[in-house]
Enzyme design. Structure first.
Site: not given
Ligand SMILES: *Cc1c(COP(=O)(O)O)cnc(C)c1O
Length: 462
Positions: A112
């Site tokens: 993120k």
């Molecule tokens: C947010 C997240 C996801 C999922 O991503 P999306 O964009 O919501 O599909 C997968 N793995 C981790 C570690 C995350 O923080």
């Protein structure tokens, strides 16, 4: 570049206005009016670029001059300069068929950061340009909150309040959020679960007077800036393989929750990147697996798993894909979402399902299988997967043919989810940045799970 809503009731707006709007005013999601089409020449040029250079080109396409190029370059350089790896998102070869795209080299060790470092800097830029204070409000099950806070901590013109469910995020996630001591950060530890936090946030955003008075802004994954930032690494990964002599399409396997990350891959494909299959990996919360396999989008029973960032029933970015599946037809998208609200499900006809299956395959990974995969890769390759990445790798194994190459996205560093790793008797060494968190004092306010109590704390802080 103009942006419009998937439900068709928002007049076209520019990039900055769409970032500020977050959720479209008609309840839909904002999308670019046209998907830029890249020529073979452009793609060949881009292949030579470093990650920040590539990000600058991608953002230039989607901002079309709204932010002067020098300013945009500074935003990009500041955002990716905080990553610990010189390549920002390096691609690691595991074997002939599998590569891992490590997206966890940012400040909070989860993917993120790729989008939220940029969004944080962008908000700060907008605050300076418009001479106004930006108040960010969000709820998190762990990764988004840590990453959003890290993206704006100490920045002038920004205040951020993040709700997390008390005692229900991983220890490292909690420490990453609450050991931040900058005055512009408020952590609210809410009695309740993540859904309660999200509902409170939603209702506070619906309080129009409050929203306008404080210029409330969102950081959740429906923000168009997040999607665009995430397209960059699909290009980058494919280019690294091409430079190593790989011709032909590349599959991507994506651990999926809200459909934001994999939608970025779909967008890259629509822009002209030679993407093979988009492999959608879920955990036991498998609404999207069922959609891809059966054409029915309907929430199931909620499961708590070892990959909590994918414990999601309704995928907030899914509507964007639906819009493209129906040929950018906003009226149909609006009516499908309306029937989803009323009947709790969407069923698509066979010819649409065939189209979905041209782009996607999907696999829901059970809890035990995710741990088994972590053990296997640790034994066979001395490579430690986090439980989210493990879902993506399990799905990659299932769908990668002998003559194909799949890039599995690694969305988090294993140190963030030691609770699961410990279960299979693996002892990991934490990176020093994470180790250091355990000695720092925590800053958080415990609050009851009602709108009134949360709002009162937020008002004190703003
Ligand atoms: C947010 C997240 C996801 C999922 O991503 P999306 O964009 O919501 O599909 C997968 N793995 C981790 C570690 C995350 O923080």
């Amino acid at each position: 570049m103009d942006y419009i809503s998937t439900r068709g009731q928002v007049e076209a707006i520019g990039f900055i206005d769409s970032v500020l709007m977050g959720l479209a005013d008609d309840g839909g999601l904002l999308v670019p009016k046209h998907i830029p089409q890249l020529s073979a020449d452009t793609l060949a040029q881009w292949r030579k670029l470093s990650y920040p250079e590539l990000a600058l080109e991608v953002f230039s396409l989607f901002t079309s001059g709204e932010i002067p190029r020098e300013d945009l370059k500074k935003l990009v350089d500041d955002s990716y300069g905080t990553f610990r790896h010189e390549e920002v998102t390096p691609v690691l070869r595991v074997n002939n068929n599998l590569h891992i795209l490590e997206l966890f080299h940012g400040p909070t060790f989860a993917f993120k950061d790729v989008a939220l470092q940029f969004l944080g800097n962008l908000y700060s830029y907008i605050s300076r340009k418009t001479n106004s204070i930006i108040h960010i409000l969000g709820a998190t099950s762990g990764d988004t909150g840590a990453s959003a806070i890290e993206g704006v901590r100490g920045k002038e013109g920004i205040r951020i309040a993040i709700l997390h469910p008390h005692g229900k995020v991983s220890k490292v996630q909690e420490l990453q959020m609450t050991t931040v001591d900058d005055a512009n950060v408020l952590n609210l530890s809410v009695d309740g679960n993540f859904d309660d936090c999200q509902r409170i946030i939603k209702e506070l955003f619906a309080d129009v007077k409050f929203k306008q008075e404080y210029h409330l802004r969102a950081i959740n994954s429906i923000n168009i800036a997040r999607v665009l930032a995430q397209t960059v690494y699909y290009f980058y990964a494919a280019f690294q393989l091409a430079k190593q002599g790989h011709a032909g399409p590349v599959n991507f396997s994506v651990p999926t929750g809200n459909f934001g990350d994999i939608f970025a891959g779909y967008l890259a494909k629509r822009m002209g990147l030679n993407v093979g299959k988009l492999i959608l990996a879920t955990n036991e919360n498998n609404i999207l697996e069922r959609f891809v396999n059966e054409g029915i989008y309907q929430p199931g029973e909620f499961h708590m798993t070892y990959s909590p960032s994918m414990d999601i029933q309704v995928a907030s970015n899914f509507e964007r894909y639906l819009y493209y599946l129906y040929g950018e037809d906003a009226a149909t998208t609006a009516s499908l979402m309306d029937s989803f609200k009323k009947e709790g499900k969407i069923a698509i006809p066979a010819e649409k399902l065939a189209q979905v299956q041209k782009d996607f395959v999907a696999y829901g990974v059970q809890n035990d299988e995710s741990l088994a995969i972590i053990g296997k890769y640790n034994d066979d390759y001395s490579y430690l997967l986090d439980p989210h990445t493990a879902c993506g790798v399990a799905a990659a194994e299932k769908f990668t043919e002998e003559d194909e190459v799949t890039v599995a996205l690694s969305t988090a560093h294993p140190a963030k989810f030691n609770e699961a790793i410990e279960l299979i008797g693996i002892e990991q060494t934490f990176p020093p940045q994470i180790e250091a968190l355990f000695d720092k004092p925590q800053h958080q306010t415990r609050v009851g799970g009602t709108n009134g109590e949360v709002k009162a704390e937020i008002l004190k802080f703003f």
